[in-house]
Design a protein around this motif. Structure first.
Motif, mmCIF file in Angstrom:
data_model
loop_
_atom_site.group_PDB
_atom_site.id
_atom_site.type_symbol
_atom_site.label_atom_id
_atom_site.label_comp_id
_atom_site.label_asym_id
_atom_site.label_seq_id
_atom_site.Cartn_x
_atom_site.Cartn_y
_atom_site.Cartn_z
ATOM 1 N N SER A 22 93.350 -52.110 4.861
ATOM 2 C CA SER A 22 93.116 -50.776 4.320
ATOM 3 C C SER A 22 94.354 -49.889 4.483
ATOM 4 N N LYS A 25 97.253 -51.315 2.336
ATOM 5 C CA LYS A 25 96.952 -51.100 0.908
ATOM 6 C C LYS A 25 97.296 -49.670 0.533
ATOM 7 N N ASN A 26 96.848 -48.735 1.337
ATOM 8 C CA ASN A 26 97.171 -47.329 1.060
ATOM 9 C C ASN A 26 98.676 -47.097 1.100
ATOM 10 N N LEU A 29 100.248 -48.542 -2.119
ATOM 11 C CA LEU A 29 99.914 -47.681 -3.256
ATOM 12 C C LEU A 29 100.761 -46.401 -3.229
ATOM 13 N N SER A 49 91.219 -57.467 -2.594
ATOM 14 C CA SER A 49 90.917 -57.508 -1.165
ATOM 15 C C SER A 49 90.350 -58.882 -0.809
ATOM 16 N N LYS A 53 87.267 -57.328 -3.945
ATOM 17 C CA LYS A 53 87.316 -56.032 -4.636
ATOM 18 C C LYS A 53 88.733 -55.818 -5.164
ATOM 19 N N TYR A 55 91.837 -53.410 -6.574
ATOM 20 C CA TYR A 55 92.455 -52.090 -6.536
ATOM 21 C C TYR A 55 93.661 -52.156 -7.464
ATOM 22 N N HIS A 56 93.944 -51.053 -8.168
ATOM 23 C CA HIS A 56 95.116 -51.071 -9.036
ATOM 24 C C HIS A 56 95.744 -49.688 -9.109
ATOM 25 N N TYR A 57 97.005 -49.718 -9.509
ATOM 26 C CA TYR A 57 97.743 -48.478 -9.709
ATOM 27 C C TYR A 57 98.631 -48.672 -10.927
#
Length: 166
Positions: A22, A25-26, A29, A49, A53, A55-57
């Motif tokens: 977590s 990842k932050n 990003l 993850s 799950k 996550y994208h940017y």
């Protein structure tokens, strides 16, 4: 004073691993955002993850699809419709090749069983006859070998069942 080096290996503790995921990842990003702002770079970032799950940017002025499409153009990849079309063509040609191969094998089998010989030339018939003779010789040889291996065993079994009548 800076932090010490972190040994890069899988974190065994599931809770610690999730917390580290977590936080990192932050962090990644945030770095992607900073790079896009500072350098006016087009950035697309996708993270899955451990639980699956996504996550994208994608940088501010661009959508993920536009960046991926540009990436594909840049590296010379086909768009998915062209790729599917070529893949379908490849499979169709492979199927046709296999169907021709099956037809050839079925015709050969019919010839070996003595059927559909009218389409063969004298040369082909002689070749087929030689192949059949060789096959028959191999079968006879195998059969004789099996009889030779069985004969002593059967003789021993008969002697075990034979009881002298004295």
């Amino acid at each position: 004073m800076g932090r010490g080096k972190v040994e890069l290996k899988r974190i065994e503790n599931k809770t610690n691993r999730q917390v580290t995921f977590s936080k990192r990842k932050n962090g990644i990003l945030k770095k992607a955002f900073e790079l896009s702002v500072l350098c006016d770079a087009e950035i697309a970032l996708v993270i899955f993850s451990p639980s699956g799950k996504a996550y994208h940017y994608a940088s501010d002025h661009h959508t993920m699809d536009k960046i991926i499409a540009r990436y594909r153009r840049e590296v010379g990849q086909l768009n998915s419709a062209d790729q599917r079309s070529r893949l379908v063509q490849l499979w169709k040609s492979e199927i046709e090749k296999l169907e021709r191969s099956v037809e050839t094998m079925e015709a050969r089998l019919r010839h070996l069983t003595g059927e559909d010989l009218s389409s063969l030339s004298i040369k082909d018939l002689k070749k087929l006859e030689r192949q059949l003779k060789i096959g028959v010789e191999r079968i006879r040889s195998k059969k004789i070998k099996m009889y030779d291996e069985m004969a002593p065993t059967e003789a021993e079994e008969q002697c075990l069942w034979c009881i002298p009548t004295n």
